[in-house]
Design a protein around this motif. Structure first.
Motif, PDB file in Angstrom:
ATOM      1  N   VAL A  71       0.835  -1.199   0.000  1.00 16.37           N
ATOM      2  CA  VAL A  71       0.000   0.000   0.000  1.00 16.37           C
ATOM      3  C   VAL A  71       0.868   1.246   0.000  1.00 16.37           C
ATOM      4  N   VAL A  72       0.269   2.339  -0.452  1.00 21.06           N
ATOM      5  CA  VAL A  72       0.959   3.624  -0.475  1.00 21.06           C
ATOM      6  C   VAL A  72      -0.001   4.700   0.028  1.00 21.06           C
ATOM      7  N   ALA A  73       0.540   5.677   0.734  1.00 23.62           N
ATOM      8  CA  ALA A  73      -0.280   6.771   1.244  1.00 23.62           C
ATOM      9  C   ALA A  73       0.497   8.068   1.195  1.00 23.62           C
ATOM     10  N   VAL A  74      -0.244   9.168   1.098  1.00 23.38           N
ATOM     11  CA  VAL A  74       0.309  10.513   1.220  1.00 23.38           C
ATOM     12  C   VAL A  74      -0.043  11.024   2.602  1.00 23.38           C
ATOM     13  N   SER A  75       0.885  11.748   3.223  1.00 24.13           N
ATOM     14  CA  SER A  75       0.602  12.229   4.570  1.00 24.13           C
ATOM     15  C   SER A  75       1.436  13.430   4.925  1.00 24.13           C
ATOM     16  N   GLY A  76       0.798  14.339   5.710  1.00 21.71           N
ATOM     17  CA  GLY A  76       1.538  15.417   6.351  1.00 21.71           C
ATOM     18  C   GLY A  76       2.011  15.003   7.726  1.00 21.71           C
ATOM     19  N   GLY A  77       1.728  13.755   8.110  1.00 22.14           N
ATOM     20  CA  GLY A  77       2.172  13.254   9.408  1.00 22.14           C
ATOM     21  C   GLY A  77       1.344  12.099   9.919  1.00 22.14           C
ATOM     22  N   GLU A 125       3.516  17.556  -4.788  1.00 27.52           N
ATOM     23  CA  GLU A 125       4.425  16.554  -5.342  1.00 27.52           C
ATOM     24  C   GLU A 125       4.227  15.210  -4.652  1.00 27.52           C
ATOM     25  N   ALA A 126       3.898  15.246  -3.361  1.00 34.93           N
ATOM     26  CA  ALA A 126       3.646  13.999  -2.639  1.00 34.93           C
ATOM     27  C   ALA A 126       2.448  13.260  -3.229  1.00 34.93           C
ATOM     28  N   PHE A 127       1.377  13.987  -3.498  1.00 37.02           N
ATOM     29  CA  PHE A 127       0.198  13.356  -4.098  1.00 37.02           C
ATOM     30  C   PHE A 127       0.520  12.808  -5.487  1.00 37.02           C
ATOM     31  N   ALA A 128       1.303  13.560  -6.258  1.00 33.49           N
ATOM     32  CA  ALA A 128       1.670  13.093  -7.592  1.00 33.49           C
ATOM     33  C   ALA A 128       2.521  11.831  -7.518  1.00 33.49           C
TER      34      ALA A 128
END
Length: 319
Positions: A71-77, A125-128
């Protein structure tokens, strides 16, 4: 729109994987704000925030093939920490993509839990990057644009509705809107007379700008509250907030940090600015709502170090 049946199903799925956090009356906050206050202490949740609920609900809903792919996720923390911890517990390989502005401790916690962490220059850029990794075969666990994740976050209210006394207003912080969407959907079903208010910090105003524009729009992110700093909300979360939330209030970073200090002094809990922003917003709700207000605060997370909060306090002249 997420219904109570989806939220109850998520609750059944995650039982035993997350903590049933305390819902407590706060004499200190009641005295500070001048109205009865009940706090739902999600900062005592596994991984230090409510995010464990949605991450667990999503991971447990995946097929064997999806879990095997990783799995992969984007996060600010907080979402990254939650996914890393819950994926490790379920023996799923996880990759977390974070902007370099994410708290160093959040990066460390995700890595210590066994996730591969990739840092980018910005949240956009993280979301991309996460989208590219999804296209390469990883299973995306979106922090808020996913009905299963939203339903998982809504399980907060199944506990709140059982444990809290009479409430007139519930305040919830907004990043991408997953938590408030689940909370509003559950309250609409279980306590339909309760008003729900969203809270954002200046520089992390994705939902209030979406409401002004009539739909999700990209926003410039500059708040110190990286856990609220989504570059845009989703259509899913926008629809829930537009239909079910009284209003979204925006507070300055300085006031959110003061809220952290007030929570420590008056409620005896250590919260991050994403939760600290609730207190200045609560004062405004009391002014606007009038009458006999009985507040519920969803204290969403506590993953800020003492050095973080003291540094912000010094920066804003609060110490």
């Amino acid at each position: 729109m997420i219904g109570i049946s989806e939220i109850e199903a998520a609750a059944g799925r995650i039982t035993g994987h997350v903590v049933r956090t305390p819902t407590v009356p706060s004499p200190g906050l009641s005295a500070l704000l001048g109205v009865p206050v009940t706090a739902k202490l999600e900062l005592l949740q596994r991984t230090g925030s409510f995010k464990a609920r949605g991450a667990a609900a999503k991971l447990l809903s995946l097929s064997e093939a999806e879990r095997a792919a990783g799995v992969v996720a984007v996060s600010g923390g907080n979402h990254g920490i939650a996914l890393a911890v819950m994926a490790s517990a379920l023996e799923v390989k996880a990759t977390v993509v974070m902007p370099r502005s994410a708290p160093a401790r959040s990066v460390e916690l995700a890595q210590e839990s066994g996730a591969t962490v990739r840092l980018t220059e910005s949240m956009d850029e993280a979301f991309a990057t996460a989208a590219r990794l999804r296209d390469e075969g990883l299973t995306l666990v979106h922090p808020f644009d996913d009905p299963v994740v939203v339903a998982g976050q809504g399980t907060v209210v199944l506990e709140l509705a059982q444990d809290a006394g009479d409430l007139t207003d519930v305040l919830v912080s907004i990043g991408g809107g997953g938590l408030i969407s689940g909370v509003a959907a559950a309250l609409h079903a279980l306590r339909p007379g309760v008003r729900v208010w969203g809270v954002e910090t200046e520089g992390a105003q994705a939902m209030s700008e979406a409401l002004a524009a009539g739909g999700p729009v990209p926003v410039a992110v500059s708040s110190i509250s990286t856990t609220l700093s989504a570059p845009a909300v989703s259509q899913l979360t926008y629809d829930h907030v537009a239909a079910l939330v009284e209003d979204v209030l925006v507070v300055p970073d300085r006031d959110a940090v003061q809220g952290c200090l007030d929570l420590a002094e008056h409620a005896k809990v250590w919260a991050e600015p994403a939760a600290g922003c609730l207190l200045p917003a609560a004062r405004r709700v009391c002014e606007r709502a009038g009458g006999r207000v009985r507040l519920g605060l969803v204290v969403c997370g506590g993953n800020a170090t003492t050095a973080d909060v003291m540094g912000w306090a010094e920066r804003f002249g609060l110490r």
